[in-house]
Motif scaffolding. Structure first.
Motif, PDB file in Angstrom:
ATOM      1  N   ASP A 196      14.277 -22.313 -73.875  1.00  0.00           N
ATOM      2  CA  ASP A 196      13.610 -21.016 -73.911  1.00  0.00           C
ATOM      3  C   ASP A 196      12.502 -20.941 -72.862  1.00  0.00           C
ATOM      4  O   ASP A 196      12.336 -19.918 -72.188  1.00  0.00           O
ATOM      5  N   GLU A 197      11.757 -22.009 -72.736  1.00  0.00           N
ATOM      6  CA  GLU A 197      10.677 -22.044 -71.745  1.00  0.00           C
ATOM      7  C   GLU A 197      11.242 -21.976 -70.322  1.00  0.00           C
ATOM      8  O   GLU A 197      10.680 -21.308 -69.454  1.00  0.00           O
ATOM      9  N   LEU A 198      12.337 -22.652 -70.090  1.00  0.00           N
ATOM     10  CA  LEU A 198      12.977 -22.625 -68.778  1.00  0.00           C
ATOM     11  C   LEU A 198      13.440 -21.210 -68.430  1.00  0.00           C
ATOM     12  O   LEU A 198      13.254 -20.754 -67.295  1.00  0.00           O
ATOM     13  N   VAL A 199      14.006 -20.515 -69.395  1.00  0.00           N
ATOM     14  CA  VAL A 199      14.441 -19.131 -69.170  1.00  0.00           C
ATOM     15  C   VAL A 199      13.232 -18.252 -68.836  1.00  0.00           C
ATOM     16  O   VAL A 199      13.279 -17.438 -67.906  1.00  0.00           O
ATOM     17  N   ALA A 200      12.154 -18.421 -69.572  1.00  0.00           N
ATOM     18  CA  ALA A 200      10.942 -17.631 -69.321  1.00  0.00           C
ATOM     19  C   ALA A 200      10.386 -17.914 -67.929  1.00  0.00           C
ATOM     20  O   ALA A 200       9.983 -16.989 -67.210  1.00  0.00           O
ATOM     21  N   GLN A 201      10.381 -19.172 -67.531  1.00  0.00           N
ATOM     22  CA  GLN A 201       9.881 -19.524 -66.207  1.00  0.00           C
ATOM     23  C   GLN A 201      10.787 -18.970 -65.108  1.00  0.00           C
ATOM     24  O   GLN A 201      10.301 -18.517 -64.070  1.00  0.00           O
ATOM     25  N   GLN A 202      12.079 -18.980 -65.328  1.00  0.00           N
ATOM     26  CA  GLN A 202      13.006 -18.435 -64.334  1.00  0.00           C
ATOM     27  C   GLN A 202      12.777 -16.939 -64.159  1.00  0.00           C
ATOM     28  O   GLN A 202      12.793 -16.432 -63.041  1.00  0.00           O
ATOM     29  N   ARG A 203      12.554 -16.238 -65.265  1.00  0.00           N
ATOM     30  CA  ARG A 203      12.260 -14.801 -65.179  1.00  0.00           C
ATOM     31  C   ARG A 203      10.963 -14.560 -64.410  1.00  0.00           C
ATOM     32  O   ARG A 203      10.875 -13.636 -63.598  1.00  0.00           O
ATOM     33  N   LEU A 204       9.958 -15.387 -64.672  1.00  0.00           N
ATOM     34  CA  LEU A 204       8.691 -15.266 -63.964  1.00  0.00           C
ATOM     35  C   LEU A 204       8.885 -15.520 -62.473  1.00  0.00           C
ATOM     36  O   LEU A 204       8.354 -14.786 -61.634  1.00  0.00           O
ATOM     37  N   ILE A 205       9.644 -16.536 -62.119  1.00  0.00           N
ATOM     38  CA  ILE A 205       9.912 -16.849 -60.716  1.00  0.00           C
ATOM     39  C   ILE A 205      10.616 -15.677 -60.041  1.00  0.00           C
ATOM     40  O   ILE A 205      10.262 -15.285 -58.915  1.00  0.00           O
ATOM     41  N   GLU A 206      11.595 -15.095 -60.701  1.00  0.00           N
ATOM     42  CA  GLU A 206      12.310 -13.962 -60.124  1.00  0.00           C
ATOM     43  C   GLU A 206      11.375 -12.777 -59.909  1.00  0.00           C
ATOM     44  O   GLU A 206      11.422 -12.111 -58.876  1.00  0.00           O
ATOM     45  N   ARG A 207      10.485 -12.506 -60.891  1.00  0.00           N
ATOM     46  CA  ARG A 207       9.519 -11.425 -60.745  1.00  0.00           C
ATOM     47  C   ARG A 207       8.567 -11.690 -59.586  1.00  0.00           C
ATOM     48  O   ARG A 207       8.266 -10.795 -58.787  1.00  0.00           O
ATOM     49  N   LEU A 208       8.110 -12.924 -59.470  1.00  0.00           N
ATOM     50  CA  LEU A 208       7.196 -13.279 -58.384  1.00  0.00           C
ATOM     51  C   LEU A 208       7.883 -13.177 -57.025  1.00  0.00           C
ATOM     52  O   LEU A 208       7.267 -12.766 -56.039  1.00  0.00           O
ATOM     53  N   GLN A 209       9.157 -13.539 -56.958  1.00  0.00           N
ATOM     54  CA  GLN A 209       9.893 -13.415 -55.706  1.00  0.00           C
ATOM     55  C   GLN A 209      10.021 -11.954 -55.291  1.00  0.00           C
ATOM     56  O   GLN A 209       9.878 -11.624 -54.109  1.00  0.00           O
ATOM     57  N   LEU A 210      10.269 -11.070 -56.258  1.00  0.00           N
ATOM     58  CA  LEU A 210      10.346  -9.641 -55.945  1.00  0.00           C
ATOM     59  C   LEU A 210       8.995  -9.115 -55.456  1.00  0.00           C
ATOM     60  O   LEU A 210       8.929  -8.339 -54.496  1.00  0.00           O
ATOM     61  N   GLN A 211       7.920  -9.545 -56.112  1.00  0.00           N
ATOM     62  CA  GLN A 211       6.587  -9.121 -55.689  1.00  0.00           C
ATOM     63  C   GLN A 211       6.265  -9.642 -54.296  1.00  0.00           C
ATOM     64  O   GLN A 211       5.691  -8.917 -53.472  1.00  0.00           O
ATOM     65  N   LEU A 212       6.638 -10.871 -54.017  1.00  0.00           N
ATOM     66  CA  LEU A 212       6.385 -11.452 -52.709  1.00  0.00           C
ATOM     67  C   LEU A 212       7.162 -10.705 -51.633  1.00  0.00           C
ATOM     68  O   LEU A 212       6.629 -10.425 -50.550  1.00  0.00           O
ATOM     69  N   ALA A 213       8.407 -10.359 -51.914  1.00  0.00           N
ATOM     70  CA  ALA A 213       9.211  -9.608 -50.954  1.00  0.00           C
ATOM     71  C   ALA A 213       8.593  -8.238 -50.702  1.00  0.00           C
ATOM     72  O   ALA A 213       8.535  -7.768 -49.556  1.00  0.00           O
ATOM     73  N   ALA A 214       8.103  -7.586 -51.757  1.00  0.00           N
ATOM     74  CA  ALA A 214       7.462  -6.278 -51.596  1.00  0.00           C
ATOM     75  C   ALA A 214       6.189  -6.400 -50.766  1.00  0.00           C
ATOM     76  O   ALA A 214       5.923  -5.556 -49.896  1.00  0.00           O
ATOM     77  N   LEU A 215       5.408  -7.436 -51.007  1.00  0.00           N
ATOM     78  CA  LEU A 215       4.185  -7.644 -50.223  1.00  0.00           C
ATOM     79  C   LEU A 215       4.499  -7.946 -48.764  1.00  0.00           C
ATOM     80  O   LEU A 215       3.811  -7.462 -47.856  1.00  0.00           O
ATOM     81  N   ALA A 216       5.526  -8.731 -48.519  1.00  0.00           N
ATOM     82  CA  ALA A 216       5.919  -9.040 -47.141  1.00  0.00           C
ATOM     83  C   ALA A 216       6.360  -7.770 -46.420  1.00  0.00           C
ATOM     84  O   ALA A 216       5.999  -7.547 -45.259  1.00  0.00           O
ATOM     85  N   LYS A 217       7.104  -6.914 -47.112  1.00  0.00           N
ATOM     86  CA  LYS A 217       7.545  -5.644 -46.515  1.00  0.00           C
ATOM     87  C   LYS A 217       6.345  -4.768 -46.211  1.00  0.00           C
ATOM     88  O   LYS A 217       6.251  -4.160 -45.144  1.00  0.00           O
TER      89      LYS A 217
END
Length: 68
Positions: A26-47
């Motif tokens: 369960d913790e791994l799933v939560a961390q993966q979701r967080l990583i995906e959200r952070l990657q989207l935010q990082l891509a938006a900031l880079a753009k």
């Protein structure tokens, strides 16, 4: 320790391990979701940074005013 006590002990350990594995999963799933959200935010900031730096570069290409 007789056979029944050993089996009971093993069943207890198995139940504990199953619970631990589920908790970790369960913790791994939560961390993966967080990583995906952070990657989207990082891509938006880079753009956004690319857009802003493009605007700054185009503003820097303007000719100086005539009084210079």
């Amino acid at each position: 320790m007789n056979m029944e006590e050993r089996v009971t002990e093993l069943e207890s350990r198995l139940a504990f391990q199953d619970d631990t594995i589920q908790t970790l999963s369960d913790e791994l799933v939560a961390q993966q979701r967080l990583i995906e959200r952070l990657q989207l935010q990082l891509a938006a900031l880079a753009k956004r940074q690319e857009d802003i730096s493009g605007q700054l570069e185009s503003a820097g290409d303007e000719a100086p005013p005539p009084h210079y």
